[in-house]
Every structure is written in structure tokens, then in C-alpha cells.
Enzyme design. Structure first.
Site, PDB file in Angstrom:
ATOM      1  N   HIS A  28       0.756  -0.859   0.047  1.00 61.32           N
ATOM      2  CA  HIS A  28      -0.789  -0.138  -0.172  1.00 61.32           C
ATOM      3  C   HIS A  28       0.487   1.357   0.241  1.00 61.32           C
ATOM      4  CE1 HIS A  28      -3.247  -2.381   1.686  1.00 61.32           C
ATOM      5  NE2 HIS A  28      -3.201  -2.546   0.920  1.00 61.32           N
ATOM      6  N   HIS A  40      -8.832  -1.881  -5.367  1.00 60.41           N
ATOM      7  CA  HIS A  40      -8.236  -2.044  -4.475  1.00 60.41           C
ATOM      8  C   HIS A  40      -7.353  -3.600  -4.880  1.00 60.41           C
ATOM      9  CE1 HIS A  40      -6.073  -2.848  -0.669  1.00 60.41           C
ATOM     10  NE2 HIS A  40      -6.232  -3.572  -0.878  1.00 60.41           N
ATOM     11  N   ASP A  59      -3.043  -2.558  -5.283  1.00 62.08           N
ATOM     12  CA  ASP A  59      -2.313  -3.914  -4.617  1.00 62.08           C
ATOM     13  C   ASP A  59      -1.309  -3.894  -6.094  1.00 62.08           C
ATOM     14  OD1 ASP A  59      -3.094  -4.221  -2.091  1.00 62.08           O
ATOM     15  OD2 ASP A  59      -4.255  -6.290  -2.343  1.00 62.08           O
ATOM     16  N   HIS A 107      -0.947 -11.252  -4.839  1.00 63.22           N
ATOM     17  CA  HIS A 107       0.518 -10.756  -4.823  1.00 63.22           C
ATOM     18  C   HIS A 107       2.077 -11.255  -5.400  1.00 63.22           C
ATOM     19  CE1 HIS A 107      -1.017  -8.002  -2.119  1.00 63.22           C
ATOM     20  NE2 HIS A 107      -1.049  -9.248  -1.011  1.00 63.22           N
TER      21      HIS A 107
END
Length: 307
Positions: free
Chosen positions: A78, A241, A245, A268
Site C-alpha cells: 500500500h 483495491h 495492490d 502478490h
């Protein structure tokens, strides 16, 4: 010349880690040209510097974690997203624990902190990683399929599609495209919060995770609806979001990208795999600078809009 950027003065924040629940202090400091972004674990007997780069990523479960030796910093995405959104190239980040504070679950607080410190130009050319041919990573098949891709583009745009079979998510957009050159990162992306389900939070806490999570720093859903009293900040906050990310995960490459990123159900781990796949093929990228703003992609020379 398109110039590098840092902050004008130091700024501080205090919060708790999303997974650890630990109190943590951040001090963000200006850095000289070509320093890059460097985390510094100042709570250790001997402070340890952890520079942002793809090979610094040591764990991607639930968040992006960077490390050097035994020293780690969890949940950097973030803050990295905010740095990318503001075009910051050089920054020291002193941290007193092993996890970046979650603050409100988005990048908004980090954007506010950095803009309050002031963004200044430096007398050095901004160095981009320009993607010169398509690079892709894939995993699974059928309903388990997920993928992420980088393609050549004179600028930086991202397209993300999610696939959540949940009433609250189904009623919002499951795909979104955003161009970083628009200058609208703070307005359109930065406020999108992380999200989770009550059943998952309970399981994670039993495993010692999500100890700092709650309704004040995440969108929380039961089997049917969003539980936050104020609802969503964007109609399509969930997928936005994921864009937030991805911007943060990809900035871990250490320089701003010139590319078109697209992904389906990525996270991720896959974002970091994509960076490593890119860097492993020297014919797929090059370093680019711009001697004049006219040569640069649209919007990259202008300061990002404040709130």
C-alpha cells in the site's frame, strides 16, 4: 528532462500492523537522486537497510514481504502504491517493527502524508523500465486459471479482473482499467481498501494473522453483505483495491514501469513472478529516460493532483 522526485521534509506516522497487530512507527525521509526506495529496520540492534527491488521479495502470502538476511518488512504494497501514484523515486523509510502499519486499509493515508511533506524534483533524469515485448505468467486451468501480463505501451495502464462469487462483489464491477498518466490516482484508486470475509478473518486470527484488522481498516463481509456501516468508497472498490495492490507490487521492481499490465485473479505472488519473469529476459525491457517532457508519456511530468 523528466526528473526524479523525493519528498521535501520528513514526515511520520504511527499505526498497527494488519497481521501482527503490533504498534509501529514510520519515518519517511528525503533521499538523494538514484537512491531508490529503501526501508530501514531501526528497531534492530544494528539497523538494516532493505532496498526495494524484485529480488528483495521473500514472501507473498497475504501481502508482499521484502527482506535482507533475517530482517524483513511485511505488507509494503500500500505504501509502495502511494509512492508509485505520486511518482516518487527516492525515499528512506525508517520502521520500528516488521510490518508497515495498515492505517485505513488503503493508500490514502500514505498519499496524504507524502503530499503533506511536499514532493520535489531532483536534478537527475527519471529512469523507467520500458517493456519491449510481451511477458506473461499463468497458473491453473479452467476455474482455477489466473494470469498476469505486461505488454509494451508508451505510458502505464493497468487492467484487472476479479472473480468472486459473492453477492456484495457481484453487485459491483468485477473489472476495471486505470491509466496512471491520467493524474487521477489519488481520486480514483488511493482510497480503495483491502477486503476480507468474516470466516477468513476468524481462521487467520487463529493462525496469528489479521490481528490488527477490523472494520476501521478493511471492508469486511459476511456470506451476504458488506458489514461496514458506511458501505463502499467506490462502487467498484473491490477490484480497484486489486489495482492499488498491483501498482504497489509492481513498483517493487525499483523503477516506474512503462507498460500495459493486465491480470485475471492475480495476487502478490503472481505479480512478483511477473516481475522476475520480465527481469530474467533482457530482451523484454530496457532503461528509458526522457530529455524533454514532449517525448515523455502523457501526464508523467505533471504533479499528481492533491485531494
Amino acid at each position: 528532462m523528466l526528473q526524479q522526485r523525493t519528498i521535501k521534509t520528513l514526515t511520520r506516522a504511527v499505526g498497527v500492523g494488519l497481521h501482527s497487530g503490533q504498534r509501529v512507527e514510520l519515518t519517511l525521509r528525503p533521499a538523494a537522486p538514484d537512491t531508490g526506495i529503501v526501508f530501514r529496520r531501526v528497531d534492530l540492534p544494528e539497523p538494516v537497510d532493505i532496498p526495494i527491488r524484485a529480488e528483495s521479495v521473500v514472501d507473498t502470502r497475504m501481502a508482499s514481504t521484502i527482506g535482507v538476511g533475517g530482517a524483513k518488512v511485511h505488507t509494503v504494497e500500500h505504501l509502495m502504491s502511494a509512492c508509485a501514484g505520486l511518482g516518487l523515486d527516492n525515499l528512506y523509510i525508517d520502521i520500528t517493527a516488521e510490518e508497515v502499519p495498515i492505517l485505513d486499509g488503503s493508500s490514502a493515508s500514505f498519499v496524504f502524508l507524502l503530499q503533506s511533506a511536499g514532493v520535489v524534483l531532483q536534478n537527475a533524469p527519471k529512469k523507467f523500465i520500458r517493456v519491449t515485448r510481451p511477458v506473461e505468467v499463468r497458473e491453473g486451468e479452467g476455474q482455477q486459471l489466473k494470469w498476469a501480463r505486461l505488454e509494451p505501451y508508451h505510458g502505464y495502464k493497468l487492467r484487472f479482473e476479479i472473480d468472486f462469487a459473492h453477492p456484495a462483489v457481484d453487485s459491483t464491477g468485477q473489472s476495471v482499467e486505470f491509466d496512471l498518466g491520467s493524474g487521477n490516482y489519488t481520486r480514483d484508486i488511493a482510497r480503495a481498501r483491502t477486503f476480507g470475509f468474516t470466516k477468513d478473518v476468524e481462521m487467520m486470527r487463529a493462525s496469528g494473522l489479521a490481528l490488527g484488522g477490523g472494520l476501521d481498516n478493511a471492508i469486511v463481509m459476511d456470506d451476504y453483505k458488506v458489514l461496514n456501516a458506511d458501505g463502499l468508497r467506490y462502487d467498484d472498490e473491490f477490484v480497484k483495491h486489486k489495482i492499488l495492490d498491483a501498482i504497489g507490487d509492481l513498483y517493487i521492481v525499483g523503477r516506474p514501469l512503462l507498460a500495459a499490465y493486465s491480470a485475471f485473479r492475480s495476487g502478490h505472488a503472481m505479480n512478483n513472478r511477473l516481475l522476475r519473469e520480465l527481469l530474467a529476459h533482457e530482451d523484454a525491457w530496457e532503461i528509458a529516460t526522457f530529455e524533454s517532457e514532449r517525448q515523455a508519456p502523457s501526464g508523467f511530468a505533471a504533479p499528481v493532483q492533491a485531494w
